[in-house]
Scaffold this motif. Structure first.
Motif, PDB file in Angstrom:
ATOM      1  N   LYS A  26      -0.661  -5.405   4.972  1.00 45.27           N
ATOM      2  CA  LYS A  26       0.494  -4.947   4.183  1.00 45.27           C
ATOM      3  C   LYS A  26       0.328  -5.220   2.690  1.00 45.27           C
ATOM      4  O   LYS A  26       0.459  -4.323   1.857  1.00 45.27           O
ATOM      5  N   THR A  30      -0.270  -2.636  -0.507  1.00 40.36           N
ATOM      6  CA  THR A  30       0.670  -2.624  -1.625  1.00 40.36           C
ATOM      7  C   THR A  30      -0.045  -2.884  -2.946  1.00 40.36           C
ATOM      8  O   THR A  30       0.256  -2.257  -3.962  1.00 40.36           O
ATOM      9  N   ASP A  31      -1.010  -3.785  -2.904  1.00 41.75           N
ATOM     10  CA  ASP A  31      -1.779  -4.036  -4.132  1.00 41.75           C
ATOM     11  C   ASP A  31      -2.523  -2.786  -4.589  1.00 41.75           C
ATOM     12  O   ASP A  31      -2.553  -2.462  -5.773  1.00 41.75           O
ATOM     13  N   SER A  34      -0.056  -0.629  -6.132  1.00 43.01           N
ATOM     14  CA  SER A  34       0.398  -1.124  -7.445  1.00 43.01           C
ATOM     15  C   SER A  34      -0.482  -0.584  -8.552  1.00 43.01           C
ATOM     16  O   SER A  34      -0.010  -0.250  -9.626  1.00 43.01           O
ATOM     17  N   ALA A  39       3.588   0.598  -5.633  1.00 42.62           N
ATOM     18  CA  ALA A  39       3.652  -0.715  -4.969  1.00 42.62           C
ATOM     19  C   ALA A  39       4.483  -0.734  -3.702  1.00 42.62           C
ATOM     20  O   ALA A  39       5.143  -1.725  -3.420  1.00 42.62           O
ATOM     21  N   ASP A  40       4.473   0.355  -2.943  1.00 44.96           N
ATOM     22  CA  ASP A  40       5.259   0.307  -1.706  1.00 44.96           C
ATOM     23  C   ASP A  40       4.521   0.794  -0.475  1.00 44.96           C
ATOM     24  O   ASP A  40       5.123   0.893   0.598  1.00 44.96           O
ATOM     25  N   ALA A  43       4.707  -1.674   2.499  1.00 45.20           N
ATOM     26  CA  ALA A  43       6.049  -1.737   3.081  1.00 45.20           C
ATOM     27  C   ALA A  43       6.374  -0.456   3.840  1.00 45.20           C
ATOM     28  O   ALA A  43       6.949  -0.495   4.930  1.00 45.20           O
ATOM     29  N   ASN A  44       5.992   0.682   3.283  1.00 45.71           N
ATOM     30  CA  ASN A  44       6.280   1.953   3.951  1.00 45.71           C
ATOM     31  C   ASN A  44       5.621   2.032   5.322  1.00 45.71           C
ATOM     32  O   ASN A  44       6.247   2.400   6.315  1.00 45.71           O
ATOM     33  N   ARG A  47       6.995  -0.655   7.868  1.00 44.08           N
ATOM     34  CA  ARG A  47       8.356  -0.331   8.310  1.00 44.08           C
ATOM     35  C   ARG A  47       8.316   0.748   9.391  1.00 44.08           C
ATOM     36  O   ARG A  47       8.953   0.639  10.432  1.00 44.08           O
TER      37      ARG A  47
END
Ligand SMILES: Nc1ncnc2c1ncn2[C@@H]1O[C@H](COP(=O)(O)OP(=O)(O)O)[C@@H](O)[C@H]1O
Ligand SMILES: Nc1ncnc2c1ncn2[C@@H]1O[C@H](COP(=O)(O)OP(=O)(O)O)[C@@H](O)[C@H]1O
Ligand SMILES: [Mg+2]
Ligand SMILES: [Mg+2]
Ligand SMILES: [Mg+2]
Ligand SMILES: [Mg+2]
Lengths: 213, 333, 333, 213
Positions: A26, A30-31, A34, A39-40, A43-44, A47
């Protein structure tokens, strides 16, 4: 245990592994996002897959096509962003390939092709746009040729496809983005690996690992 | 990172409940959805105006729900487009029988999800029309990008389309005025610091103590150019020149301007920028008809500002100054 | 430190010009003074309502000039009370023959300078009445302090007094309602980060990466207690309990609430705070009549928020909901 | 050069020196004010004294009382904050002590006493409230006693007063504030030196330095 049961278990197990892997990766995803996005991506993906995993683990009766479709539908409704419709919508629509004969060497090729086509239809990215398409295209081409021309076993074909996807991911780094948020960066996108191509590779690696056990 | 939040994954949900708790007479939340609509939606016989996108841009989107602006707004996770499902429920909840205009900002996620939602709503018999706002001149609009982004100019689209719908115009007419704003508006922004998303908890990008990012997006996407810090006047000149270049207006043209704060910038500084902006408008032989200064389209806690210029004719002037009554913007007669 | 400013010493001057450039029809700047007044000041036959204090609290003070609120606002240097001269010119410019109410926040600088200004204006024949707002419950009100500070509750005083004056009430009546708000309002705030003044260019106080300051003032004065960071819910509980303890209200009392941002906090987080605040109000058997959420009384770029509760009766409800038309607050009928 | 001219020059020179000193100490005063106030005492003092200095350097004709009054009036109108009325208002009103006889040993005692009284009238601080009053009180008491009881020369008396002020400044550190913004801090104000007492000391040091040359 009949064939449908075995396939259902395989799909559920693969999904479990993919979900765990995305959880692990995760913050790395995200990195990557970024650097050239927002930056998501980590999470996307987590989720969506966590929710899909919950749903699928409860579906004891469904056939493989339904399971795969459920994964797609869940991603569409949970993820949002660019990756929601790309991953979710394409899985949803490509799942039709399994509806008559279940998962076989042939239908898996058809699924792979349909999936790639749908991603391109929806997102408009070409190969070389620095997106998930760059991981997918070599993987799908290699898989198809391994099965249809070289007559390899699906497991071997999948291993080759994963290698190809990895080459695709690496290829995204030195090129300039033409699609997705990274495209806003112009030349400054060069030198960064694409998050969506990377998550595509992770998913394929877990499909292979599941098949190998 | 310190934020006034509980768990990062609950922030959007709690924010929406907190908004309804602040404006219970105006806002209603759809069951099990991250969607706010007017308390009295759908408004019978009026074209519905909806918008939506990732959260973190407050008061956009939900803060502009109300008389004369939006009927509904969908709130995705922070910086993530809402899913097609959510958008679809919103569109259906805002159809008062005259169809719905969806104001979409040009991001692939938003566009793809709105497309799917419009299809879904269409199957339920709702007339849906979409406009895609792409006012950010920092991004080159070419085959080699996914096109210009939609940023602060979107607020003017909400305002004009909302006013037209409030007049009782039909979906075609409402769509036409939304397009008219889009054709006449341009924006460019700058960031002095990065935003920090609740989920990541660290700056999305690193800016040196003396650096700024020009052409920043509203999602912490890095901008197009990084330079040394400049004075407010120099930054304002750079942004304004780019915006005016893009619009290429005739002498004497009347314009509406926005100095939009990105969330972390004190209002004091936005007024300092506005001072120089109005001087530049004047130097270019243009005439400011109305000037807006404030936080309209933010990027969480990012420090920075964007400048928007929109050429206005009599029709747009009437629509932009028509009454509106929303938590984020009130215009009185 | 990066700020959208030119020279630190010019920031107040340029801000004021930028405000007039944004609202030329509503605001006028007095010659050679850091004072804004209504464009049509003095309003004949109406009691003038004025306020003022250090800059850096925008939209306070000048942003609340307009119909139904302030007639004038003096802007000192950042966080520094305006001089008696400036305050005196403001008071004279806002006298429409019925006298002027000065709303003062309880800081020694403000009080001393307003006192002198009131004396000066009195000598010019202007009837001046003063009220001193001291709503900050974080400061003990005793012989051993200079008394409680005036903070976000001041906005409600501006609103109620402004509405009363707009009705045509005389100076005594206007003063009475201002005092009524003062008697019924309490506030407490917290900071997650320090503000940075343009002049100093560094944080006024140092807060650790995991610390917050409770009971913070609006000038970067350190608060009364430093603790580890807590969740939004816990912070809201702490502030609300202190505020409600101070007010000691009866069951069923109606209240107006404010969740006020300190400048650097995203609106998203203020709504998260508002969600918990409204639950607590309910738990205490009180009833929220109106809830305000936004940046009203800021402290430059400080990250944090304050919570205000004001007990309201029929008179205050009427005054607080009366129309107001100002850059920082618009209330429609 | 007559007496009035000499006194005018002395006032102007002292003011020049005070202004330069405050400029030098600006960030130190602001740092002190950051700890227990609002980080503007340096800016407030320099803004006021620079302006006063400009004005006074142009006043070739005025008598010393007028010069001193101008300093006060300028501080009142330029500084604002708490220090504006305290410094400015008190200088303005105490300047009357010089209007009849100019600056003499006696009138300087009267000036000092009037100044302290005015500061206390306006601000309501007692000795021990942790304000400028804590520097002023010992300085004024010492000055008065040195001249009136011990018959010292003004220069010597002033030197003693500066020492006394220094003791007063040091005294502000270990005590709790009761007035000014520092009072909001309650017990947390203990351990910090008061900015206004400090600027009072600097001003007195420059008066002494000017008198010594
Ligand atoms: N038009 C597109 N076609 C194909 N893939 C895309 C396209 N746009 C974005 N992507 C993929 O999606 C990834 C980003 O996904 P994500 O961060 O979840 O969504 P968002 O960009 O909305 O924040 C990119 O790394 C890229 O691989
Ligand atoms: N009531 C008072 N009586 C005497 N001195 C005071 C009083 N209030 C403040 N001061 C002095 O003023 C100083 C602060 O001045 P300054 O920072 O310029 O004003 P402000 O507090 O308005 O920012 C304090 O350090 C203290 O010495
Ligand atoms: Mg992303
Ligand atoms: Mg996103
Ligand atoms: Mg001050
Ligand atoms: Mg101070």
């Amino acid at each position: 245990m009949n064939d449908t049961d075995r396939q259902r278990e395989a799909v559920a197990e693969a999904l479990e592994n993919v979900t765990a892997r995305l959880d692990e990766e995760k913050s790395h995803l995200t990195d990557l996002d970024s650097a050239i996005g927002d930056a998501d991506h980590g999470a996307n993906m987590t989720r969506g897959f966590r929710k899909a995993n919950e749903k699928v683990q409860d579906m004891d009766e469904a056939d493989p096509a339904e399971l795969v479709k459920t994964i797609g539908v869940t991603l569409v409704s949970e993820v949002g962003g660019a990756s929601g419709p790309l991953y979710g919508g394409s899985i949803m629509s490509a799942s039709q390939e399994f509806s008559e004969e279940g998962i076989t060497a042939e239908t898996s090729v058809a699924f792979a092709e349909a999936y790639l086509e749908k991603v391109q239809d929806r997102g408009g990215a070409e190969i070389g746009s620095k997106t998930m398409v760059d991981a997918l295209t070599p993987a799908v081409h290699t898989y198809k040729k391994s099965i249809e021309t070289d007559d390899l076993e699906p497991l071997e074909a999948l291993a080759k496809a994963v290698d190809a996807a990895e080459r695709g991911v690496e290829f995204t780094t030195p090129i300039r983005a033409r699609k997705g948020r990274a495209s806003y960066l112009g030349w400054r996108s060069v030198g960064h690996q694409d998050p969506g191509a990377t998550s595509t590779l992770y998913i394929m690696e877990e499909l292979l690992a599941t098949a190998q056990t | 990172m310190k934020k006034l939040i509980n768990e990062p994954e609950d922030v959007v949900d709690e924010m929406l409940d907190g908004m309804v708790a602040a404006y219970p007479d105006r806002l209603r939340r759809l069951d099990d959805a991250e969607v706010l609509v007017r308390a009295d939606a759908p408004v019978d016989g009026k074209v519905g105006i909806v918008s939506g996108g990732g959260s973190g841009h407050e008061p956009t989107h939900g803060g502009f729900i109300g008389d004369g602006m939006l009927d509904g707004a969908a709130a995705g996770e922070v910086f993530t487009s809402p899913s097609a499902d959510q958008l679809g429920s919103m569109i259906e909840a805002c159809d008062g029988g005259e169809g719905v205009l969806a104001v979409v900002k040009n991001y692939e996620g938003d566009v793809m999800n709105f497309d799917t939602a419009a299809e879904m709503a269409g199957m339920e018999g709702v007339d849906v029309s979409q406009v895609v706002v792409n006012d950010d001149v920092a991004v080159e609009d070419s085959l080699y990008t996914s096109g210009r982004r939609g940023v602060a100019g979107t607020i003017l689209v909400h305002k004009a389309a909302g006013a037209k719908a409030a007049e009782g115009a039909d979906l075609d007419e409402v769509t036409r005025v939304a397009e008219k704003v889009i054709d006449n508006v341009a924006t460019m922004g700058t960031a002095l610091t990065s935003c920090i998303t609740p989920d990541k908890g660290e700056p999305t990008f690193d800016l040196g103590e003396d650096e700024i990012e020009l052409g920043i997006g509203i999602h912490g996407e890095p901008g197009t150019e990084r330079t040394d810090i400049m004075s407010a006047d120099e930054i304002t000149e750079h942004l304004t020149e780019n915006v005016l270049d893009d619009l290429d207006l005739e002498d004497g043209q009347e314009v509406a301007t926005i100095v939009n704060g990105m969330g972390g910038t004190p209002l004091m500084e936005l007024f300092v920028v506005n001072k120089r902006l109005q001087e530049l408008i004047d130097d270019h032989g243009l005439e400011t008809w109305d000037a807006w200064v404030g936080d309209y389209m933010t990027s969480l806690d990012m420090d920075g500002a964007s400048i928007t210029v929109c050429a206005v004719d009599d029709e747009l002037k009437e629509l932009l100054s028509a009454p509106a009554d929303t938590p984020g913007l009130t215009v009185t007669e």
